[in-house]
Write a protein that holds these residues in place. Sequence first.
Motif, PDB file in Angstrom:
ATOM      1  N   ASP A 133     -38.703  16.122  22.610  1.00 56.34           N
ATOM      2  CA  ASP A 133     -39.965  15.391  22.509  1.00 56.34           C
ATOM      3  C   ASP A 133     -39.775  14.035  23.172  1.00 56.34           C
ATOM      4  N   LYS A 134     -40.437  13.827  24.289  1.00 57.20           N
ATOM      5  CA  LYS A 134     -40.224  12.592  25.045  1.00 57.20           C
ATOM      6  C   LYS A 134     -40.524  11.346  24.216  1.00 57.20           C
ATOM      7  N   GLN A 135     -41.392  11.503  23.221  1.00 56.24           N
ATOM      8  CA  GLN A 135     -41.728  10.355  22.381  1.00 56.24           C
ATOM      9  C   GLN A 135     -40.517   9.825  21.608  1.00 56.24           C
ATOM     10  N   ASP A 136     -39.490  10.649  21.428  1.00 55.00           N
ATOM     11  CA  ASP A 136     -38.324  10.253  20.641  1.00 55.00           C
ATOM     12  C   ASP A 136     -37.145   9.782  21.503  1.00 55.00           C
ATOM     13  N   ASP A 160     -37.511   5.144  21.151  1.00 57.62           N
ATOM     14  CA  ASP A 160     -38.841   5.770  21.271  1.00 57.62           C
ATOM     15  C   ASP A 160     -39.692   5.037  22.312  1.00 57.62           C
ATOM     16  N   ARG A 166     -46.583   9.041  25.365  1.00 60.84           N
ATOM     17  CA  ARG A 166     -46.307  10.477  25.450  1.00 60.84           C
ATOM     18  C   ARG A 166     -46.166  11.111  24.070  1.00 60.84           C
ATOM     19  N   LYS A 168     -46.917  13.117  20.573  1.00 65.85           N
ATOM     20  CA  LYS A 168     -47.536  14.392  20.219  1.00 65.85           C
ATOM     21  C   LYS A 168     -48.404  14.283  18.972  1.00 65.85           C
TER      22      LYS A 168
END
Length: 400
Positions: A133-136, A160, A166, A168
């Motif tokens: 997950d790119k957010q992390d 992050d 980005r 989710k």
Amino acid sequence: MRRLALAAALLATAAPGRAVFLRAEMDALDTEPLFDSEYFLDLQSFREPLDWRWAWDGAPIGYRINGASLDRSDLYLEQEVKLPKRLNGWSSFEYRVEHRGDKDLVELHQWVAFDFGPWSGFSAGLFGEPAFDKQDADIGLRLRQALGPVTARASVLFPDFNFNERGKTAEAYARKPVTYEGGLSCAAGPGTLAAALELDMPLIREVPAAGRTYGYRRTRARLAWDRPSSADAPGWRAAYSYEFKKEEDRFQPATASNLSVHRKVHVLEGAVERGLGVRDRIEAGALFMARGGLTDAFSAGQKDARHKRWELQPYGRWRRTLRPWAVSEAAVFLSKGEDYRIFPGVGPDKRDAVLEAKLGLGMDFVSSASGRVGFYGTFDLDDAGRHVWDGGNVRAMFLF
């Protein structure tokens, strides 16, 4: 060649900052009630002996793991991998795993880094932690400068970093997380003096689905002097660490879950290790811990609480080489202190004495100078009439 060797040594000893915000921090704000009277002495009894620690610090590449039973449902777990690789005359790669699980927090990091240099002792690099997950994903910059026996390092990390762009979920940072880390190390004869400061800057994370606003910040500082023992001289370790952490949960509309928690922890430790003849080694030391904290429930009728706890933990180990491949250990761990909980305006306050004693017995199986596996058991001396067995501990270390 000297520059290449220096770069490899710097890469191996300078890990990314450890005070890094994780989503798991939000799962449990007030963990203090989980720490029973034996908890901190358990952690002390699980720690590896000084000769293990010094061997790890001196090796550029390695893997280690330490697992121990905290109770019938929880396993203390700590493992680490460090793998630096020189790519050419001006660049390096590093992969590092840091995994720790206890009653306070479970965290797992897999760091990757690319460093460029050194040029006259200076190097610079990018490091971070990729995620599906790119957010992390985390990304940062780090710098190092070596001047004779002194090495300085500094880094900035953006945890992050693209969460808002980005993500989710509908969650977002109203104030984004940033971690600053700096340190100095100095070779002092056969030993090393090291200092480090880590700052998690204040962040605000919003969870619209729950009407929740979460705040967090943390500071850690460490100072240590390690001098490994030799065949004809004792070794020692003296260290001090400090941690400040504050978390806050606010819900709209207000609920009983509104909470603010902060804590301050001071730890002072010292130990000496030396050989007695050809086969025996003795290690003796003590750890002093002082913890203070406040839980503010915000709401009338909800209990606020102050925590004040201190412990003095002296210990001693006797390690004996039985065979070239087998080393036995017998150890005693003691704890004397007080756990004081104050409930302002509500009461009654609660003051509990901490008095614990444990016996540790174990065996290391040594395959070579670079590989060892240890099996240990602890026995409850202060409560032996009811349950003498107090859990097992397994640790291993492989150096390359």
